[in-house]
Design an enzyme around this catalytic site. Structure first.
Site, PDB file in Angstrom:
ATOM      1  N   LYS A  35       0.819  -1.214   0.000  1.00  0.00           N
ATOM      2  CA  LYS A  35       0.000   0.000   0.000  1.00  0.00           C
ATOM      3  C   LYS A  35       0.859   1.274   0.000  1.00  0.00           C
ATOM      4  O   LYS A  35       0.419   2.312  -0.462  1.00  0.00           O
ATOM      5  CB  LYS A  35      -0.971  -0.021   1.170  1.00  0.00           C
ATOM      6  CG  LYS A  35      -2.048  -1.087   0.950  1.00  0.00           C
ATOM      7  CD  LYS A  35      -3.139  -1.072   1.975  1.00  0.00           C
ATOM      8  CE  LYS A  35      -4.256  -2.030   1.594  1.00  0.00           C
ATOM      9  NZ  LYS A  35      -3.851  -3.448   1.677  1.00  0.00           N
TER      10      LYS A  35
HETATM   11  C1  LIG Z   1      -4.449  -4.498   1.001  1.00  0.00           C
HETATM   12  C2  LIG Z   1      -3.702  -5.769   0.853  1.00  0.00           C
HETATM   13  C3  LIG Z   1      -4.074  -6.748  -0.097  1.00  0.00           C
HETATM   14  C4  LIG Z   1      -5.298  -6.615  -0.962  1.00  0.00           C
HETATM   15  O1  LIG Z   1      -5.173  -5.624  -1.945  1.00  0.00           O
HETATM   16  P1  LIG Z   1      -6.455  -5.051  -2.719  1.00  0.00           P
HETATM   17  O2  LIG Z   1      -5.952  -3.902  -3.473  1.00  0.00           O
HETATM   18  O3  LIG Z   1      -7.438  -4.661  -1.635  1.00  0.00           O
HETATM   19  O4  LIG Z   1      -6.985  -6.155  -3.564  1.00  0.00           O
HETATM   20  C5  LIG Z   1      -3.281  -7.874  -0.211  1.00  0.00           C
HETATM   21  N1  LIG Z   1      -2.200  -8.053   0.569  1.00  0.00           N
HETATM   22  C6  LIG Z   1      -1.811  -7.142   1.489  1.00  0.00           C
HETATM   23  C7  LIG Z   1      -0.617  -7.427   2.332  1.00  0.00           C
HETATM   24  C8  LIG Z   1      -2.542  -5.967   1.660  1.00  0.00           C
HETATM   25  O5  LIG Z   1      -2.164  -5.062   2.588  1.00  0.00           O
END
Ligand SMILES: *Cc1c(COP(=O)(O)O)cnc(C)c1O
Length: 471
Positions: free
Chosen positions: A112
């Site tokens: 993120k």
């Molecule tokens: C947020 C997250 C996801 C999922 O990603 P999306 O964009 O919501 O599909 C997968 N793995 C981790 C470690 C995350 O923090």
């Protein structure tokens, strides 16, 4: 570039005007009027550095930000200091034509940061231009909250109020958030579960007068700029594992709210030769079910399972509407109707429609994974390569290896580092993963924040006391 709503009820607006928005005013999601084409740019883009590539991809999407300013915001974001190497998203081999794309070398060790770090700089820039300030309110079960806080710390004219379930996050995640000691970051631990936190955010956001008065905004995964910033690393990864621009790749993506893989879909629509977009879910398999059956069925709060890949534990996928918009030929009337069905009856069913038969052209393959699969995959990758992957990444690797067509490289997205989820690594391997430098004793740092009951009025009172720019 102008942006419209998937439900058709928003006059076209430029990037900087939709940057800070959540939903469009008609309840739809904000989407570009068209995707820029990159098919004839691959040769030119192949040698670019990460920030150069980010600028090439983002400048047509954010064309109301003067080019020199955008360039500077990007250059300040994607630095080796911030992401651990000049590559920004390093690629590691995991086997014969299988690669791990490292997206988790930002400050909070999850993917993120790739978008959120840029968002912090973009918000600060746009708020300074318009002379406004913003109080970001969010709920987190772990990764989003810390990523937002590390992106907004020290930024002018913006503060963050982040609700999290008291005592329910991993000690590492808790320490990441609560050890921050910044005047514009407010951690609120709620005596409840994640859904209680989310309900409080909804209640506060639905209070229009409070929202306006205290300039409340969000940075959740439907934010368009987050999706846009994620497009970049699909191109970067393609160039890293191919030699020529007619080779195809497969990408495996651990998915929750469909934000990460939506960026992959857009990269593919722009002309990046992705043959397969492999979507992996955990036990919360709403998306896998849709691609298999044509039925999109939201889960109730009780039906959502709490798993060892918690950032993928979703009842519905908040970005999915953007993909379905493309899948139904970008017809807002159809989206309006489908999401009304979803609200009224909890599902919609495309199985009998031409749109479902046509889904093939978007290149998706899907699968789901279980707790046992995750542990077995972590073990298998460790034994084969010595690399320790986290539980979310393991969901992607498991489904990726199952679904890939042979003869093309498979890139598995690493969405978090294993240090964030030590308990599961110990369960799989009988040892803890190494921690990156600087995180060794994070749990011992002093923690800052308040603990509150599940009480909307109390949270509003706390925000009112600490918010920026109150009239
Ligand atoms: C947020 C997250 C996801 C999922 O990603 P999306 O964009 O919501 O599909 C997968 N793995 C981790 C470690 C995350 O923090």
């Amino acid at each position: 570039m102008h942006y419209v709503s998937t439900r058709g009820g928003m006059a076209p607006r430029p990037f900087t005007e939709v940057l800070i928005e959540g939903l469009a005013p008609d309840g739809g999601l904000i989407i570009p009027e068209s995707y820029p084409s990159a098919a004839d740019k691959l040769a030119e883009w192949r040698p670019l550095s990460y920030p150069e590539l980010a600028f090439a991809i983002l400048s047509p999407l954010a064309d109301d930000v003067p080019a020199a300013d955008l360039r500077q915001l990007i250059d300040r974001t994607y630095t080796p200091e911030n992401f651990g190497s000049v590559d920004i998203t390093p690629v590691k081999p995991l086997g014969e034509a299988v690669y791990l794309l490292g997206l988790s070398y930002g400050p909070t060790l999850a993917f993120k940061d790739m978008a959120m770090q840029l968002l912090g700089n973009l918000f600060e820039y746009v708020l300074a231009k318009t002379g406004q300030c913003l109080n970001i309110l969010g709920a987190t079960s772990g990764d989003t909250g810390s990523s937002a806080e590390y992106a907004m710390r020290g930024k002018r004219n913006v503060s963050v109020f982040m609700l999290s379930p008291h005592g329910k996050m991993s000690p590492f995640q808790t320490a990441q958030m609560f050890s921050l000691d910044e005047p514009n970051i407010f951690n609120i631990a709620v005596r409840g579960v994640f859904d209680d936190c989310q309900d409080i955010v909804k209640a506060v956001s639905n209070d229009a007068e409070f929202k306006r008065r205290y300039r409340i905004g969000t940075v959740n995964s439907i934010n368009w700029a987050r999706v846009a910033a994620q497009i970049v690393y699909y191109f970067k990864a393609y160039f890293a594992v191919t030699q020529t621009n007619d080779e195809e790749i497969a990408v495996a993506v651990p998915s929750g709210n469909f934000g990460n893989i939506l960026a992959g879909h857009i990269a593919r629509q722009m002309g990046l030769p992705i043959r397969q977009l492999i979507l992996a879910t955990n036990e919360n398999n709403v998306l896998d079910e849709f691609f298999r059956t044509g039925v999109y069925r939201a889960r109730s709060r009780e039906q959502v399972m709490h798993t060892s890949s918690p950032s993928m534990d979703i009842s519905k996928a908040s970005n999915f509407e953007r993909f379905v918009f493309d899948a139904v030929g970008r017809d807002p009337a159809i989206i309006h109707d489908l999401w009304r069905q979803l609200d009224d009856q909890g599902f919609f069913d495309l199985s009998g429609s031409v749109y479902f038969r046509d889904l093939e052209r978007f290149g998706f393959s899907t699968g789901a994974s279980t707790h046992a699969d995750r542990l077995a995959t972590i073990r298998r990758v460790y034994e084969d390569t010595g690399v320790i992957i986290d539980t979310h990444t393991a969901d992607g690797v498991k489904v990726g290896l199952e679904q890939r067509q042979m003869g093309i490289p498979l890139i598995c997205l690493e969405t978090a580092l294993p240090a964030k989820f030590e308990e599961s690594i110990v369960a799989a391997l009988g040892r803890k993963p190494d921690r990156p430098a600087g995180y060794e004793a994070i749990e011992a740092k002093p923690q800052h924040g308040v603990v509150m009951d599940v009480d909307v009025a109390a949270v509003q009172g706390y925000i009112a006391e600490h918010a920026l720019g109150v009239e």
